[in-house]
Design an enzyme around this catalytic site. Structure first.
Site, PDB file in Angstrom:
ATOM      1  N   GLN A   1      -7.706  -3.591  -4.761  1.00 18.92           N
ATOM      2  CA  GLN A   1      -8.388  -2.369  -4.500  1.00 18.92           C
ATOM      3  C   GLN A   1      -7.950  -1.338  -3.540  1.00 18.92           C
ATOM      4  O   GLN A   1      -8.163  -0.201  -3.648  1.00 18.92           O
ATOM      5  CB  GLN A   1      -9.941  -3.074  -3.856  1.00 18.92           C
ATOM      6  CG  GLN A   1     -10.517  -3.682  -5.301  1.00 18.92           C
ATOM      7  CD  GLN A   1     -10.660  -2.755  -6.519  1.00 18.92           C
ATOM      8  OE1 GLN A   1     -11.192  -1.596  -6.370  1.00 18.92           O
ATOM      9  NE2 GLN A   1     -10.425  -3.363  -7.630  1.00 18.92           N
TER      10      GLN A   1
ATOM     11  N   GLU B   1     -11.165   4.155  19.092  1.00 17.62           N
ATOM     12  CA  GLU B   1     -11.594   2.708  19.164  1.00 17.62           C
ATOM     13  C   GLU B   1     -10.824   2.167  17.845  1.00 17.62           C
ATOM     14  O   GLU B   1     -10.890   2.797  16.977  1.00 17.62           O
ATOM     15  CB  GLU B   1     -13.142   2.818  19.135  1.00 17.62           C
ATOM     16  CG  GLU B   1     -13.781   1.469  19.512  1.00 17.62           C
ATOM     17  CD  GLU B   1     -15.013   1.731  19.405  1.00 17.62           C
ATOM     18  OE1 GLU B   1     -15.853   0.711  19.635  1.00 17.62           O
ATOM     19  OE2 GLU B   1     -15.558   2.743  19.724  1.00 17.62           O
TER      20      GLU B   1
ATOM     21  N   MET C   1       0.885  -2.931  12.067  1.00 17.95           N
ATOM     22  CA  MET C   1       0.269  -3.817  12.851  1.00 17.95           C
ATOM     23  C   MET C   1       0.386  -3.572  14.357  1.00 17.95           C
ATOM     24  O   MET C   1       0.583  -4.599  14.961  1.00 17.95           O
ATOM     25  CB  MET C   1       0.731  -5.341  12.318  1.00 17.95           C
ATOM     26  CG  MET C   1       0.250  -5.610  10.871  1.00 17.95           C
ATOM     27  SD  MET C   1      -1.340  -5.357  10.303  1.00 17.95           S
ATOM     28  CE  MET C   1      -1.957  -6.891  10.900  1.00 17.95           C
TER      29      MET C   1
ATOM     30  N   LEU D   1      -2.372   1.210  18.671  1.00 18.99           N
ATOM     31  CA  LEU D   1      -1.757   2.492  19.240  1.00 18.99           C
ATOM     32  C   LEU D   1      -2.580   2.932  20.530  1.00 18.99           C
ATOM     33  O   LEU D   1      -3.845   2.792  20.697  1.00 18.99           O
ATOM     34  CB  LEU D   1      -2.043   3.513  17.977  1.00 18.99           C
ATOM     35  CG  LEU D   1      -1.377   3.195  16.802  1.00 18.99           C
ATOM     36  CD1 LEU D   1      -1.938   4.113  15.528  1.00 18.99           C
ATOM     37  CD2 LEU D   1       0.242   3.452  16.687  1.00 18.99           C
TER      38      LEU D   1
ATOM     39  N   HIS E   1      -8.176  -0.529   6.054  1.00 19.28           N
ATOM     40  CA  HIS E   1      -8.729  -1.884   6.593  1.00 19.28           C
ATOM     41  C   HIS E   1      -9.239  -2.571   5.633  1.00 19.28           C
ATOM     42  O   HIS E   1     -10.061  -2.246   4.823  1.00 19.28           O
ATOM     43  CB  HIS E   1      -9.748  -1.614   7.790  1.00 19.28           C
ATOM     44  CG  HIS E   1     -10.116  -2.668   8.523  1.00 19.28           C
ATOM     45  ND1 HIS E   1      -9.274  -3.298   9.495  1.00 19.28           N
ATOM     46  CD2 HIS E   1     -11.201  -3.555   8.576  1.00 19.28           C
ATOM     47  CE1 HIS E   1      -9.820  -4.563  10.117  1.00 19.28           C
ATOM     48  NE2 HIS E   1     -11.130  -4.653   9.346  1.00 19.28           N
TER      49      HIS E   1
ATOM     50  N   ASN F   1       0.898  -1.166  -0.087  1.00 15.42           N
ATOM     51  CA  ASN F   1      -0.103  -0.013  -0.120  1.00 15.42           C
ATOM     52  C   ASN F   1       0.926   1.096   0.132  1.00 15.42           C
ATOM     53  O   ASN F   1       0.362   2.295  -0.742  1.00 15.42           O
ATOM     54  CB  ASN F   1      -0.935   0.135   0.871  1.00 15.42           C
ATOM     55  CG  ASN F   1      -2.281  -0.661   0.968  1.00 15.42           C
ATOM     56  OD1 ASN F   1      -2.849  -0.463   0.030  1.00 15.42           O
ATOM     57  ND2 ASN F   1      -2.274  -1.830   1.664  1.00 15.42           N
TER      58      ASN F   1
HETATM   59  C1  GRF Z   1      -3.384  -4.846   3.761  1.00 14.04           C
HETATM   60  O1  GRF Z   1      -4.317  -5.582   3.540  1.00 14.04           O
HETATM   61  C2  GRF Z   1      -3.973  -3.992   4.904  1.00 14.04           C
HETATM   62  O2  GRF Z   1      -5.197  -3.612   4.718  1.00 14.04           O
HETATM   63  C3  GRF Z   1      -3.795  -4.648   6.033  1.00 14.04           C
HETATM   64  O3  GRF Z   1      -2.480  -5.343   5.977  1.00 14.04           O
HETATM   65  C4  GRF Z   1      -1.996  -5.515   4.435  1.00 14.04           C
HETATM   66  C5  GRF Z   1      -1.168  -4.690   4.498  1.00 14.04           C
HETATM   67  O4  GRF Z   1      -0.294  -5.006   3.329  1.00 14.04           O
HETATM   68  N1  GRF Z   1      -4.176  -3.917   7.419  1.00 14.04           N
HETATM   69  P1  GRF Z   1       0.841  -4.110   2.652  1.00 14.04           P
HETATM   70  O5  GRF Z   1       1.928  -4.029   3.784  1.00 14.04           O
HETATM   71  O6  GRF Z   1       0.519  -2.685   2.468  1.00 14.04           O
HETATM   72  O7  GRF Z   1       1.562  -4.973   1.475  1.00 14.04           O
END
Ligand code: GRF
Length: 207
Positions: free
Chosen positions: A178, A148, A95, A98, A114, A15
């Site tokens: 996506q 939250e 991951m 926080l 998410h 991402n």
């Molecule tokens: C993605 O699916 C994101 O939504 C989730 O963890 C994955 C991370 O993928 N929280 P990347 O590290 O961006 O390849």
């Protein structure tokens, strides 16, 4: 006015790479004075760190294992982030949960993606849970981060169909495609769309 983005990752960073590539291709720096100032990982072995360096972005590691408490880690992380005076902090596969203090510090300038259609399936194992529930569609959500977990104003979503042959892995792969489309779009819209009161405007209805 110059706007810095800091992206937080824990893993592969796809991402983050998609946002960096959109920023480059769409000329965010030249056209909008928006730049990705740094990519910070809580894991020294995160694959995304190499991708960031290849894209010419500064990287840093704040290893959560080096801190005795969540609060100590978040304090160190905030110091590393604030060195770049960010207009926006982007969680991209970051991951760690926080602390409320951290979230409050970045209120109004902290986004997350998410891999579910929130408010359905907050938390982990979203794809398997969508399959187990018999969902016909699944997807992903970009939202503002509030205290939250996985709750907070929704900025953008994308939908994919769930196929009868889907496993959590095949569904995750289609959703991830996506994610790569909507996250950069949401980040740019968020940074450009803020009005005087600091609120991002909603999509408009036909007249
Ligand atoms: C993605 O699916 C994101 O939504 C989730 O963890 C994955 C991370 O993928 N929280 P990347 O590290 O961006 O390849």
């Amino acid at each position: 006015m110059k706007k810095n983005i800091v992206i937080l990752i824990s893993g592969g960073g796809s991402n983050m790479a998609a946002i960096a590539s959109a920023a480059q291709q769409q000329g965010w720096q030249e056209r909008h004075d928006i730049r990705i100032a740094a990519v910070i990982s809580n894991r020294p072995d995160a694959g995304g760190l190499a991708l960031a360096r290849e894209a010419g972005i500064a990287t840093a590691v704040v290893d959560h294992k080096a801190y005795a408490s969540r609060e100590d880690f978040d304090t160190a992380l905030a110091q590393a982030i604030d060195a770049h005076a960010p207009a926006l902090v982007v969680l991209a596969g970051f991951m760690r949960v926080l602390t409320p203090g951290f979230v409050a510090h970045y209120e109004g300038r902290l986004l997350n993606i998410h891999p579910s259609l929130l408010p359905a399936f907050p938390g982990l194992n979203t794809h398997q849970r969508a399959i187990d529930a018999g969902c016909k569609v699944a997807g992903c959500t970009v939202h503002e981060v509030t205290a939250e977990l996985d709750v907070g104003p929704i900025l953008d979503q994308a939908v994919v169909g769930v196929l009868p042959c889907d496993t959590a892995q095949t569904l995750a792969a289609r959703v991830l495609e996506q994610e790569h489309q909507i996250y950069s779009r949401a980040v740019l819209a968020f940074l450009l769309g803020k009005n005087e009161s600091g609120q991002a405007p909603s999509a408009t209805c036909p007249r």
